[in-house]
Design a protein around this motif. Structure first.
Motif, short mmCIF file in Angstrom:
data_model
loop_
_atom_site.label_atom_id
_atom_site.label_comp_id
_atom_site.label_asym_id
_atom_site.label_seq_id
_atom_site.Cartn_x
_atom_site.Cartn_y
_atom_site.Cartn_z
N HIS A 1 -1.04 8.52 5.36
CA HIS A 1 -2.23 9.06 4.72
C HIS A 1 -2.00 9.42 3.25
O HIS A 1 -2.93 9.45 2.45
CB HIS A 1 -2.73 10.30 5.47
N PRO B 1 -2.40 0.92 7.52
CA PRO B 1 -3.12 2.18 7.33
C PRO B 1 -3.07 3.00 8.61
O PRO B 1 -3.34 2.50 9.69
CB PRO B 1 -4.55 1.72 7.03
N ASN C 1 0.81 -1.22 0.00
CA ASN C 1 0.00 0.00 0.00
C ASN C 1 0.84 1.26 0.00
O ASN C 1 0.37 2.33 -0.39
CB ASN C 1 -0.94 0.01 1.21
N VAL D 1 -11.19 0.50 7.64
CA VAL D 1 -10.66 -0.01 6.37
C VAL D 1 -11.61 -1.01 5.74
O VAL D 1 -11.87 -0.96 4.53
CB VAL D 1 -9.27 -0.64 6.59
N ASP E 1 -2.64 5.91 1.70
CA ASP E 1 -3.77 5.10 2.17
C ASP E 1 -4.99 5.21 1.26
O ASP E 1 -5.69 4.24 1.00
CB ASP E 1 -4.17 5.52 3.59
#
Length: 302
Positions: free
Chosen positions: A223, A218, A195, A272, A226
């Motif tokens: 951020h 996350p 990610n 999430v 994410d």
């Protein structure tokens, strides 16, 4: 029969429930002074908070020498009703004193195998995976050494190898090393932190190998990437790789715990999960959280 090796013994992959596939109950590194995860009380509270959101299993990627507190894991698992999987392995060299590394130089694979089959130290708690790490877009001599030992341990035990990718980079180099040069079956490799580098082309190239792809960590610290994660997951699912995806919270500092005001383990399920359901549908998210981890971390232990 395949089994996931938890701190309370081997369990069927079908019994894991909802799985946080990459996290830390305990962790300490000289790179993060003052933010060590050492509190048993806080670890218990975090597991309970995760359980209240429907969580069933936490896979702790904390490797050798970074404060695993293996003896504390079984009572925490019993008290909270959450399965816990411990790790052997070795992180990047920067996390260790040189004396520690020197003492492992000629016996690293032996240590990994012993911790997987006999127990971590005198705790009697057996590890359920090997964790190693790459560097930022590269594999240095330390990474190549640790991956060689991890491959030896994998061949001896069948255990999965979980790889910290620095800022999500170097996935293809890791696969070339582990699977190409060292002969590890791709389905025994879990690539972490994808990610953090939302390169959809690399993601698809890695998935084609047959490895598992973890989207983990996350948090407020990440951020910037994410928000791209649902698109990356959807792209892989649309390409037919939904059975290779894993999700984790990767709590690495005391401030990041939910019980300390951070996102922590519950965020994975509280925030999430619904966002991913919106992106790819409830059925796929259910499988990513409950079925994929059992295949990724299950092994036919000797």
């Amino acid at each position: 029969m395949s089994a996931v090796r938890t701190v309370l013994g081997d369990v069927s992959p079908a019994d894991l429930g909802v799985c946080d596939a990459h996290d830390h109950l305990f962790f300490g590194s000289p790179r993060l002074p003052g933010q060590e995860l050492r509190s048993v009380t806080a670890a218990r509270a975090e597991l309970k908070a995760f359980r209240e959101q429907g969580g069933g299993t936490v896979v702790q990627w904390t490797p050798y020498g970074l404060g695993r507190r293996a003896a504390d894991l079984p009572p925490l698992s019993r008290e909270t009703g959450v399965h816990v999987v411990a790790a052997t392995g070795l992180h990047q060299a920067v996390h260790y004193e040189e004396d520690t590394l020197a003492g492992l130089r000629s016996r690293l694979a032996e240590v990994f195998v012993a911790e997987l089959t006999e127990g971590i130290g005198t705790s009697g708690v057996r590890a359920g995976l090997v964790k190693v790490a790459g560097g930022f877009h590269t594999l240095d001599a330390h990474a190549r050494w640790t991956m060689t030992a991890a491959a030896e341990a994998q061949h001896a035990t069948g255990a999965a190898i979980a790889v910290h990718l620095e800022l999500g980079t170097g996935a293809l180099d890791v696969l070339d090393r582990l699977c190409g040069e060292l002969g590890v079956p791709p389905h025994r490799v879990v690539l972490g932190h994808l990610n953090r580098s939302p390169d959809l082309v690399v993601h698809r190239q890695a998935a084609r190998s047959g490895c598992y792809l973890a989207f983990d960590g996350p948090s407020l610290a990440h951020h910037a990437t994410d928000w791209r994660m649902p698109d990356a997951v959807r792209a892989l699912a649309d390409a037919g790789f939904g059975d290779r995806l894993l999700l984790g919270a990767d709590t690495t500092t005391a401030a990041a715990r939910s019980v300390s005001g951070g996102t922590g383990m519950p965020y994975l399920l509280r925030r999430v999960r619904p966002r991913l359901v919106h992106a790819v549908g409830e059925e796929l998210v259910r499988r990513v959280l409950t079925e994929n981890p059992g295949r990724a971390f299950g092994a036919e232990w000797p």
